[in-house]
Design a protein around this motif. Structure first.
Motif, short mmCIF file in Angstrom:
data_model
loop_
_atom_site.label_atom_id
_atom_site.label_comp_id
_atom_site.label_asym_id
_atom_site.label_seq_id
_atom_site.Cartn_x
_atom_site.Cartn_y
_atom_site.Cartn_z
N PHE A 196 36.68 30.27 34.57
CA PHE A 196 37.81 31.19 34.77
C PHE A 196 38.70 31.21 33.53
O PHE A 196 39.15 32.27 33.08
CB PHE A 196 38.63 30.76 35.99
CG PHE A 196 39.90 31.55 36.16
CD1 PHE A 196 39.86 32.82 36.69
CD2 PHE A 196 41.11 31.05 35.74
CE1 PHE A 196 41.01 33.56 36.83
CE2 PHE A 196 42.28 31.79 35.87
CZ PHE A 196 42.22 33.05 36.41
N TRP B 3 39.76 34.30 31.33
CA TRP B 3 41.20 34.54 31.17
C TRP B 3 41.52 34.76 29.69
O TRP B 3 42.26 35.66 29.31
CB TRP B 3 41.92 33.32 31.72
CG TRP B 3 43.40 33.44 31.90
CD1 TRP B 3 44.16 34.56 31.77
CD2 TRP B 3 44.28 32.38 32.24
NE1 TRP B 3 45.47 34.25 32.02
CE2 TRP B 3 45.57 32.91 32.31
CE3 TRP B 3 44.10 31.01 32.50
CZ2 TRP B 3 46.69 32.14 32.61
CZ3 TRP B 3 45.20 30.25 32.82
CH2 TRP B 3 46.48 30.82 32.88
N PHE B 4 40.93 33.93 28.82
CA PHE B 4 41.16 34.06 27.38
C PHE B 4 40.66 35.42 26.90
O PHE B 4 41.29 36.06 26.07
CB PHE B 4 40.44 32.95 26.62
CG PHE B 4 41.14 31.63 26.68
CD1 PHE B 4 42.28 31.47 27.45
CD2 PHE B 4 40.66 30.53 25.98
CE1 PHE B 4 42.93 30.26 27.53
CE2 PHE B 4 41.31 29.32 26.06
CZ PHE B 4 42.44 29.18 26.83
N GLY C 253 44.94 45.47 35.95
CA GLY C 253 45.46 46.34 37.00
C GLY C 253 44.42 47.23 37.64
O GLY C 253 44.74 48.22 38.27
N ARG C 254 43.12 46.90 37.45
CA ARG C 254 42.05 47.67 38.06
C ARG C 254 41.45 46.87 39.21
O ARG C 254 41.86 45.76 39.49
CB ARG C 254 40.94 47.94 37.03
CG ARG C 254 41.37 48.76 35.85
CD ARG C 254 40.19 49.00 34.91
NE ARG C 254 39.77 47.79 34.22
CZ ARG C 254 38.59 47.23 34.34
NH1 ARG C 254 37.70 47.75 35.16
NH2 ARG C 254 38.28 46.14 33.67
N ALA D 104 40.58 38.16 28.53
CA ALA D 104 41.49 39.21 28.96
C ALA D 104 42.76 39.21 28.13
O ALA D 104 43.45 40.21 28.05
CB ALA D 104 41.82 39.05 30.43
N THR D 105 43.09 38.07 27.51
CA THR D 105 44.40 37.92 26.90
C THR D 105 44.40 38.09 25.38
O THR D 105 45.25 38.80 24.85
CB THR D 105 44.99 36.55 27.25
OG1 THR D 105 44.91 36.35 28.65
CG2 THR D 105 46.42 36.45 26.80
N PHE D 106 43.47 37.45 24.71
CA PHE D 106 43.61 37.33 23.26
C PHE D 106 42.79 38.37 22.50
O PHE D 106 41.64 38.62 22.85
CB PHE D 106 43.20 35.92 22.80
CG PHE D 106 44.05 34.86 23.41
CD1 PHE D 106 45.42 35.00 23.48
CD2 PHE D 106 43.48 33.72 23.94
CE1 PHE D 106 46.21 34.04 24.06
CE2 PHE D 106 44.26 32.75 24.52
CZ PHE D 106 45.63 32.91 24.59
N HIS E 279 41.22 42.84 37.45
CA HIS E 279 42.53 42.63 38.07
C HIS E 279 43.59 42.29 37.04
O HIS E 279 44.76 42.61 37.22
CB HIS E 279 42.42 41.56 39.14
CG HIS E 279 41.87 42.10 40.43
ND1 HIS E 279 42.63 42.80 41.32
CD2 HIS E 279 40.61 42.09 40.94
CE1 HIS E 279 41.87 43.18 42.34
NE2 HIS E 279 40.63 42.77 42.12
N MET E 280 43.17 41.64 35.94
CA MET E 280 44.15 41.35 34.89
C MET E 280 44.57 42.63 34.17
O MET E 280 45.60 42.67 33.51
CB MET E 280 43.57 40.35 33.89
CG MET E 280 43.59 38.94 34.44
SD MET E 280 42.94 37.75 33.30
CE MET E 280 43.37 36.24 34.16
#
Lengths: 185, 341
Positions: free
Chosen positions: B299, B303-304, B58-59, B306-308, B55-56
């Motif tokens: 989570f 989240w990390f 867009g899927r 997906a981001t870094f 989802h992060m």
């Protein structure tokens, strides 16, 4: 001497590039990391863009170029499409037939009747050159896309199948205002 | 857990009484509980990773397996892993190669033994709890080293050495941050640390908040999770120490990774987020609070990811030795000053 000249030429460009880069103002360390986390969080909360294909049909533009359809009546078997096809994936066979004369008392016309018009979609690369070169508006782009086959040989589609796809071809858009009218009939 | 059984024993007649008193019976039950938790919690985190990551980006992530939003995806993955051929490279050191997944996984199972899920819901309360936790979690990397060395593969060896170097660099800030908490609480017992946070969670204290950040960064590095996943950097060294592994052995490494996420999230919530203690005004059972905190930290770890982007190997080492270790020493110092005064 020559080296000096090149050096003299290079220096100003160097100065130019250095003035072009903006001086970064100081920010708190880690702000960029937090911004990144914000971006991913924002995307997670937005609805996903995925369309679940077999369940949900993709929302395609009206004039999508999915497959090539044939209007058999317009085809004169002139072979232009066959010869312009880069993959040689179009097969045409035809014979001559006599048709009633245009005016009463005239000689009967000779027309080419298409016996076979096949396109091998295992070879076709969807360049659309055949559609472009056809002088008689016999070939069209259809938005149809669900015609996969379990066997690769079954991708050779004949004129009946190509003709069925004509129903899915959308109406040609209206000419723009002030456009040159089509000549002839 | 034990108190529950004891309470039952008080009301019911002798046969149950005898069973509860029997050391081996209780041991078997406790073992089953720990292994059951170890097999389910990482699956939940793994599924959450599939979904959150998707989802992060867009899927949608898994949508088919099991019917409802692909909830059974990891079960299907497990079945697939079991079916796969078990390949051992010809040049591999067979016994070491086969033992490595177990050595990597067992420490994280053992870790769950000391984690308290409530005032009485724990398996054992060791006096040296946090020391035990950190010591045991460090063993896991030996499994990775064994895997890398026994694979007879250059990428595997590079990955294993990176993992070892990373553990040495990040174990230090991890221990120092935990030491500051131990000084704060005055005990090394996990239960004692939670009870010491009864008036105020550790994270509310500013110096311990810094300690929390250090601990989480070090935990990420120890788990080799992005942005510290150089030991498995797939664009450089394929999949590091796990390159030659297939089937169930590979699945064990994955289980160890996700089990490690749960274990270190649990330790971090015990050390800094008050463990099973709840916020006043929200009536939830103690174990639910613990699960909520573990979930929130897991989570964050996802989240990390997906981001870094991944750090470079030298950046990783530089960050540990030049930034994190002095900072964690400072946290220890401030804690000492505040506690003594």
């Amino acid at each position: 001497m020559a080296a000096d000249e090149t050096h003299a030429e290079v220096t100003p460009t160097r100065g130019e590039t250095s003035t072009r880069t903006p001086v970064k103002s100081w920010t708190l360390p880690g702000v960029g990391l937090l911004k990144g986390l914000g971006v991913t969080m924002k995307h997670m909360l937005k609805p996903a863009v995925t369309q679940q294909y077999p369940d949900v049909k993709p929302n395609l533009p009206a004039r999508t170029r999915g497959v090539i359809a044939l209007r058999e009546d317009n085809c004169t078997s002139c072979m232009l499409c066959v010869r312009s096809c880069p993959d040689w994936c179009i097969y045409i066979e035809a014979h001559k037939e006599l048709a009633p004369p245009r005016r009463a008392g005239g000689a009967p016309r000779k027309v080419n009747k298409v016996d076979r018009f096949d396109i091998d979609y295992a070879l076709c690369m969807y360049c659309g050159i055949c559609v472009d070169v056809c002088p008689f508006d016999a070939l069209f782009w259809s938005p149809e896309y669900e015609y996969s086959e379990p066997r690769i040989a079954d991708l050779l589609h004949d004129k009946t199948k190509l003709g069925e796809w004509m129903e899915t071809v959308p109406e040609a858009p209206a000419l723009e205002a002030g456009a040159e009218k089509k000549k002839g009939k | 857990m034990t108190s529950l059984l004891l309470a039952q024993a008080a009301t019911e007649p002798s046969i149950v009484n005898q069973l509860v008193d029997n050391f081996w019976f209780v041991l078997a039950i406790k073992t089953l509980v720990v292994i059951g938790f170890f097999l389910t919690a990482p699956m939940v985190v793994g599924y959450a990773e599939h979904k959150v990551l998707a989802h992060m980006q867009g899927r949608l992530g898994p949508m088919e397996a099991g019917g409802f939003h692909g909830w059974a995806q990891l079960v299907a993955d497990g079945v697939k892993f079991i079916q796969k051929e078990d390949i051992v490279p010809e040049a591999a050191d067979r016994p070491v190669f086969s033992m490595a997944p177990a050595v990597a996984m067992v420490p994280y199972i053992v870790l769950f033994v000391i984690i308290p899920f409530g005032p009485s819901a724990y398996i054992v309360d060791l006096d040296v709890g946090i020391f035990f936790a950190i010591a045991v979690s460090g063993i896991s990397v030996i499994g990775v080293l064994m895997a890398g060395w026994a694979s007879a593969n250059k990428f595997a060896l590079i990955g294993a050495l990176r993992a070892a170097a990373q553990l040495i660099a990040y174990e230090l800030p991890l221990i120092l941050a935990a030491a500051a908490v131990v000084m704060q609480a005055g005990t090394m017992s996990m239960l004692g640390i939670v009870q010491a946070q009864e008036p105020m969670w550790n994270i509310v204290r500013p110096w311990q908040a810094v300690g929390f950040i250090i601990f989480m960064i070090a935990a990420l590095a120890e788990l080799t999770r992005p942005p510290f996943d150089m030991p498995v950097a797939d664009s450089e060294i394929i999949f590091g120490a796990y390159t030659e592994y297939t089937g169930l052995k590979f699945a064990f490494f994955l289980l160890a990774e996700y089990g490690g996420i749960v274990a270190l999230s649990a330790i971090a919530s015990v050390l800094y987020l008050g463990g099973y203690l709840g916020l006043p005004g929200i009536p939830l059972p103690a174990f639910m609070w613990m699960f909520a905190k573990i979930g929130a930290l897991a989570f964050m770890i996802i989240w990390f990811r997906a981001t870094f982007p991944r750090l470079r190997e030298d950046q990783l080492q530089r960050f540990a030795w030049i930034t994190l270790i002095p900072l964690s020493l400072l946290v220890v110092l401030v804690t000492a000053i505040v506690e003594v005064s």
